[in-house]
Design a protein around this motif. Structure first.
Motif, PDB file in Angstrom:
ATOM      1  N   CYS A 108       0.837  -1.197   0.000  1.00 37.64           N
ATOM      2  CA  CYS A 108       0.000   0.000   0.000  1.00 37.64           C
ATOM      3  C   CYS A 108       0.872   1.248   0.000  1.00 37.64           C
ATOM      4  O   CYS A 108       1.948   1.267   0.607  1.00 37.64           O
ATOM      5  CB  CYS A 108      -0.913   0.018   1.229  1.00 37.64           C
ATOM      6  SG  CYS A 108      -2.072  -1.370   1.309  1.00 37.64           S
ATOM      7  N   THR A 109       0.395   2.290  -0.657  1.00 34.50           N
ATOM      8  CA  THR A 109       1.107   3.561  -0.727  1.00 34.50           C
ATOM      9  C   THR A 109       0.200   4.679  -0.230  1.00 34.50           C
ATOM     10  O   THR A 109      -1.026   4.552  -0.258  1.00 34.50           O
ATOM     11  CB  THR A 109       1.568   3.851  -2.170  1.00 34.50           C
ATOM     12  OG1 THR A 109       0.437   3.826  -3.057  1.00 34.50           O
ATOM     13  CG2 THR A 109       2.587   2.814  -2.629  1.00 34.50           C
ATOM     14  N   PRO A 110       0.779   5.793   0.227  1.00 35.70           N
ATOM     15  CA  PRO A 110      -0.035   6.848   0.846  1.00 35.70           C
ATOM     16  C   PRO A 110      -0.955   7.552  -0.138  1.00 35.70           C
ATOM     17  O   PRO A 110      -0.622   7.748  -1.311  1.00 35.70           O
ATOM     18  CB  PRO A 110       1.014   7.808   1.414  1.00 35.70           C
ATOM     19  CG  PRO A 110       2.253   7.542   0.622  1.00 35.70           C
ATOM     20  CD  PRO A 110       2.217   6.087   0.299  1.00 35.70           C
ATOM     21  N   ASP A 111      -2.111   7.928   0.375  1.00 34.46           N
ATOM     22  CA  ASP A 111      -3.105   8.681  -0.382  1.00 34.46           C
ATOM     23  C   ASP A 111      -3.783   9.621   0.608  1.00 34.46           C
ATOM     24  O   ASP A 111      -4.811   9.288   1.205  1.00 34.46           O
ATOM     25  CB  ASP A 111      -4.110   7.733  -1.021  1.00 34.46           C
ATOM     26  CG  ASP A 111      -5.093   8.432  -1.954  1.00 34.46           C
ATOM     27  OD1 ASP A 111      -5.103   9.676  -1.977  1.00 34.46           O
ATOM     28  OD2 ASP A 111      -5.857   7.744  -2.659  1.00 34.46           O
ATOM     29  N   GLY A 112      -3.171  10.786   0.823  1.00 38.51           N
ATOM     30  CA  GLY A 112      -3.681  11.701   1.832  1.00 38.51           C
ATOM     31  C   GLY A 112      -3.506  11.122   3.224  1.00 38.51           C
ATOM     32  O   GLY A 112      -2.414  10.707   3.615  1.00 38.51           O
ATOM     33  N   ALA A 113      -4.587  11.072   3.995  1.00 39.17           N
ATOM     34  CA  ALA A 113      -4.550  10.522   5.346  1.00 39.17           C
ATOM     35  C   ALA A 113      -4.854   9.026   5.354  1.00 39.17           C
ATOM     36  O   ALA A 113      -5.235   8.473   6.387  1.00 39.17           O
ATOM     37  CB  ALA A 113      -5.539  11.256   6.239  1.00 39.17           C
ATOM     38  N   TYR A 138      -7.059   2.532   3.630  1.00 41.77           N
ATOM     39  CA  TYR A 138      -7.013   2.260   5.063  1.00 41.77           C
ATOM     40  C   TYR A 138      -6.614   3.542   5.782  1.00 41.77           C
ATOM     41  O   TYR A 138      -5.582   4.138   5.476  1.00 41.77           O
ATOM     42  CB  TYR A 138      -5.994   1.157   5.356  1.00 41.77           C
ATOM     43  CG  TYR A 138      -6.272  -0.114   4.587  1.00 41.77           C
ATOM     44  CD1 TYR A 138      -7.154  -1.072   5.075  1.00 41.77           C
ATOM     45  CD2 TYR A 138      -5.674  -0.341   3.347  1.00 41.77           C
ATOM     46  CE1 TYR A 138      -7.420  -2.234   4.364  1.00 41.77           C
ATOM     47  CE2 TYR A 138      -5.938  -1.485   2.620  1.00 41.77           C
ATOM     48  CZ  TYR A 138      -6.810  -2.423   3.130  1.00 41.77           C
ATOM     49  OH  TYR A 138      -7.082  -3.565   2.410  1.00 41.77           O
ATOM     50  N   PRO A 139      -7.417   3.985   6.753  1.00 47.31           N
ATOM     51  CA  PRO A 139      -7.148   5.255   7.436  1.00 47.31           C
ATOM     52  C   PRO A 139      -5.923   5.167   8.338  1.00 47.31           C
ATOM     53  O   PRO A 139      -5.594   4.094   8.864  1.00 47.31           O
ATOM     54  CB  PRO A 139      -8.430   5.480   8.253  1.00 47.31           C
ATOM     55  CG  PRO A 139      -8.976   4.099   8.473  1.00 47.31           C
ATOM     56  CD  PRO A 139      -8.641   3.326   7.245  1.00 47.31           C
ATOM     57  N   ALA A 140      -5.263   6.308   8.507  1.00 46.62           N
ATOM     58  CA  ALA A 140      -4.002   6.341   9.251  1.00 46.62           C
ATOM     59  C   ALA A 140      -4.134   5.814  10.674  1.00 46.62           C
ATOM     60  O   ALA A 140      -3.188   5.248  11.225  1.00 46.62           O
ATOM     61  CB  ALA A 140      -3.465   7.773   9.272  1.00 46.62           C
ATOM     62  N   HIS A 141      -5.297   5.982  11.281  1.00 52.99           N
ATOM     63  CA  HIS A 141      -5.432   5.667  12.702  1.00 52.99           C
ATOM     64  C   HIS A 141      -5.918   4.249  12.982  1.00 52.99           C
ATOM     65  O   HIS A 141      -5.989   3.854  14.151  1.00 52.99           O
ATOM     66  CB  HIS A 141      -6.417   6.653  13.354  1.00 52.99           C
ATOM     67  CG  HIS A 141      -7.849   6.439  12.953  1.00 52.99           C
ATOM     68  ND1 HIS A 141      -8.334   6.830  11.730  1.00 52.99           N
ATOM     69  CD2 HIS A 141      -8.901   5.859  13.610  1.00 52.99           C
ATOM     70  CE1 HIS A 141      -9.619   6.520  11.647  1.00 52.99           C
ATOM     71  NE2 HIS A 141      -9.995   5.926  12.775  1.00 52.99           N
ATOM     72  N   ALA A 142      -6.255   3.489  11.950  1.00 52.71           N
ATOM     73  CA  ALA A 142      -6.895   2.198  12.202  1.00 52.71           C
ATOM     74  C   ALA A 142      -6.200   1.079  11.432  1.00 52.71           C
ATOM     75  O   ALA A 142      -6.300   1.018  10.203  1.00 52.71           O
ATOM     76  CB  ALA A 142      -8.373   2.247  11.830  1.00 52.71           C
ATOM     77  N   ALA A 151       3.559   5.878  10.868  1.00 49.14           N
ATOM     78  CA  ALA A 151       4.375   5.987  12.072  1.00 49.14           C
ATOM     79  C   ALA A 151       5.802   6.410  11.772  1.00 49.14           C
ATOM     80  O   ALA A 151       6.473   7.020  12.608  1.00 49.14           O
ATOM     81  CB  ALA A 151       4.377   4.650  12.818  1.00 49.14           C
ATOM     82  N   PHE A 152       6.274   6.106  10.559  1.00 53.12           N
ATOM     83  CA  PHE A 152       7.675   6.364  10.223  1.00 53.12           C
ATOM     84  C   PHE A 152       7.882   7.689   9.488  1.00 53.12           C
ATOM     85  O   PHE A 152       8.999   7.986   9.057  1.00 53.12           O
ATOM     86  CB  PHE A 152       8.227   5.199   9.406  1.00 53.12           C
ATOM     87  CG  PHE A 152       8.379   3.951  10.221  1.00 53.12           C
ATOM     88  CD1 PHE A 152       9.567   3.661  10.872  1.00 53.12           C
ATOM     89  CD2 PHE A 152       7.317   3.071  10.376  1.00 53.12           C
ATOM     90  CE1 PHE A 152       9.699   2.524  11.639  1.00 53.12           C
ATOM     91  CE2 PHE A 152       7.435   1.920  11.145  1.00 53.12           C
ATOM     92  CZ  PHE A 152       8.637   1.645  11.789  1.00 53.12           C
ATOM     93  N   ARG A 158       3.872  13.613  11.072  1.00 55.39           N
ATOM     94  CA  ARG A 158       3.031  12.692  11.841  1.00 55.39           C
ATOM     95  C   ARG A 158       2.136  13.461  12.807  1.00 55.39           C
ATOM     96  O   ARG A 158       0.949  13.142  12.963  1.00 55.39           O
ATOM     97  CB  ARG A 158       3.929  11.715  12.610  1.00 55.39           C
ATOM     98  CG  ARG A 158       3.258  10.403  12.923  1.00 55.39           C
ATOM     99  CD  ARG A 158       4.206   9.496  13.653  1.00 55.39           C
ATOM    100  NE  ARG A 158       4.344   9.879  15.049  1.00 55.39           N
ATOM    101  CZ  ARG A 158       5.055   9.190  15.937  1.00 55.39           C
ATOM    102  NH1 ARG A 158       5.731   8.129  15.561  1.00 55.39           N
ATOM    103  NH2 ARG A 158       5.119   9.572  17.185  1.00 55.39           N
ATOM    104  N   ALA A 159       2.682  14.479  13.456  1.00 54.69           N
ATOM    105  CA  ALA A 159       1.896  15.280  14.397  1.00 54.69           C
ATOM    106  C   ALA A 159       0.762  15.992  13.682  1.00 54.69           C
ATOM    107  O   ALA A 159      -0.373  16.047  14.178  1.00 54.69           O
ATOM    108  CB  ALA A 159       2.800  16.279  15.117  1.00 54.69           C
ATOM    109  N   ALA A 160       1.045  16.544  12.497  1.00 50.57           N
ATOM    110  CA  ALA A 160       0.007  17.243  11.728  1.00 50.57           C
ATOM    111  C   ALA A 160      -1.089  16.279  11.292  1.00 50.57           C
ATOM    112  O   ALA A 160      -2.266  16.654  11.202  1.00 50.57           O
ATOM    113  CB  ALA A 160       0.635  17.917  10.510  1.00 50.57           C
ATOM    114  N   LEU A 161      -0.706  15.040  11.037  1.00 50.65           N
ATOM    115  CA  LEU A 161      -1.676  14.040  10.609  1.00 50.65           C
ATOM    116  C   LEU A 161      -2.680  13.726  11.722  1.00 50.65           C
ATOM    117  O   LEU A 161      -3.871  13.542  11.474  1.00 50.65           O
ATOM    118  CB  LEU A 161      -0.938  12.760  10.203  1.00 50.65           C
ATOM    119  CG  LEU A 161      -1.789  11.586   9.734  1.00 50.65           C
ATOM    120  CD1 LEU A 161      -2.290  11.812   8.320  1.00 50.65           C
ATOM    121  CD2 LEU A 161      -0.983  10.290   9.803  1.00 50.65           C
TER     122      LEU A 161
END
Length: 279
Positions: A108-113, A138-142, A151-152, A158-161
């Motif tokens: 999986c690769t990032p797509d926004g949050a 898949y959402p960043a928090h779940a 996380a990396f 990461r804080a802004a997310l």
């Protein structure tokens, strides 16, 4: 360090090395900077940059006389993506991983949050659900699949997310508290991997690790299994194989030679190896 005078082949290699030197930390070059970095004379650096700009691989700012990547890079990248791009690069590695662990392997690769699944290969037991994984987000928090990427990220990103962002609850196990999520991310970095059971999909569990291009996390590699399916081994036992595959994919994306082979994960599971990442 590169030396003068170059042969024709060295000239080509030098041009490619200059193109590969651009990244998120180095977005432009001046003539003197390039000459110092690569051990060139000023005139050689100027000719090299000008030649790349003539072909559209670089673009010169008329005011600052500094060079940035040009439109020919976009054209080349677009052609690569139309030929399968990242998915085509990852699928052979995913196939080996899925076959060796009997689990479904995802890249999986990032797509926004979120992270989005761009490649997936089912394990020996076949598909674990009726609809395909490709295109799932898949959402960043779940869940481990997204957490192994986010996380990396550098701490400010990461804080802004996490800060002030509403988090949906997908099951009773989904964590939505910002402080608790920050602790989960910290724990993921400390361990070098993420694990989850029912945080996003109540019927599944997953273990995931980050994938890097150079120093930058560019996605995650995960193994997923149905919570009701019986396996001879526990999912966490497949972590060494997962890390080895993520390292191999990171090597491909970073254009570096493969690392020395690790101990065969099938021959026993000792202490956890060093987390994959920039080397």
């Amino acid at each position: 360090m590169l030396t003068d005078p170059p042969t024709p082949l060295q000239t080509v290699d030098r041009a490619l090395e200059v193109l590969l030197s651009f990244d998120e930390y180095r977005k432009e070059w001046g003539v003197l900077e390039l000459a110092e970095e690569f051990g060139l004379t000023r005139s050689t650096a100027q000719r090299l940059l000008a030649a790349l700009a003539t072909r559209g691989f670089l673009q010169a700012d008329p005011h600052t006389r500094r060079y940035r990547l040009g439109p020919a890079i976009w054209k080349t990248a677009a052609m690569w993506e139309r030929g399968g791009g990242l998915a085509a690069l990852a699928e052979p590695l995913l196939a080996d991983l899925a076959r060796g662990t009997d689990r479904t392997a995802l890249f999986c690769t990032p797509d926004g949050a979120y992270v989005r699944c761009i490649a997936a290969v089912d394990g020996a037991d076949g598909p674990r659900r009726a609809h395909p994984y490709l295109g799932d987000i898949y959402p960043a928090h779940a869940g481990a699949t997204s957490r192994a990427h986010f996380a990396f990220l550098p701490p400010p990103e990461r804080a802004a997310l996490l800060h002030g962002r509403p988090s949906a609850r997908y099951s009773e196990l989904t964590e939505v508290d910002e402080d608790a999520l920050r602790a989960l991310f910290d724990d993921t970095v400390h361990r070098g991997y993420a694990a989850s059971e029912g945080e996003y999909d109540a019927a599944s569990r997953a273990v995931a690790v980050p994938v890097f291009a150079g120093r930058r996390p560019v996605g995650s590699l995960s193994l997923v299994e149905d919570k009701t399916t019986e396996h001879e081994d526990a999912l966490i036992d497949a972590l060494p194989a997962l890390r080895t595959t993520a390292d191999a994919l990171s090597d491909l994306l970073s254009n570096r030679p493969p690392a020395a082979p690790r101990r065969d994960w099938r021959r026993g599971h000792g202490a956890a190896p060093t987390p994959n990442g920039p080397r």
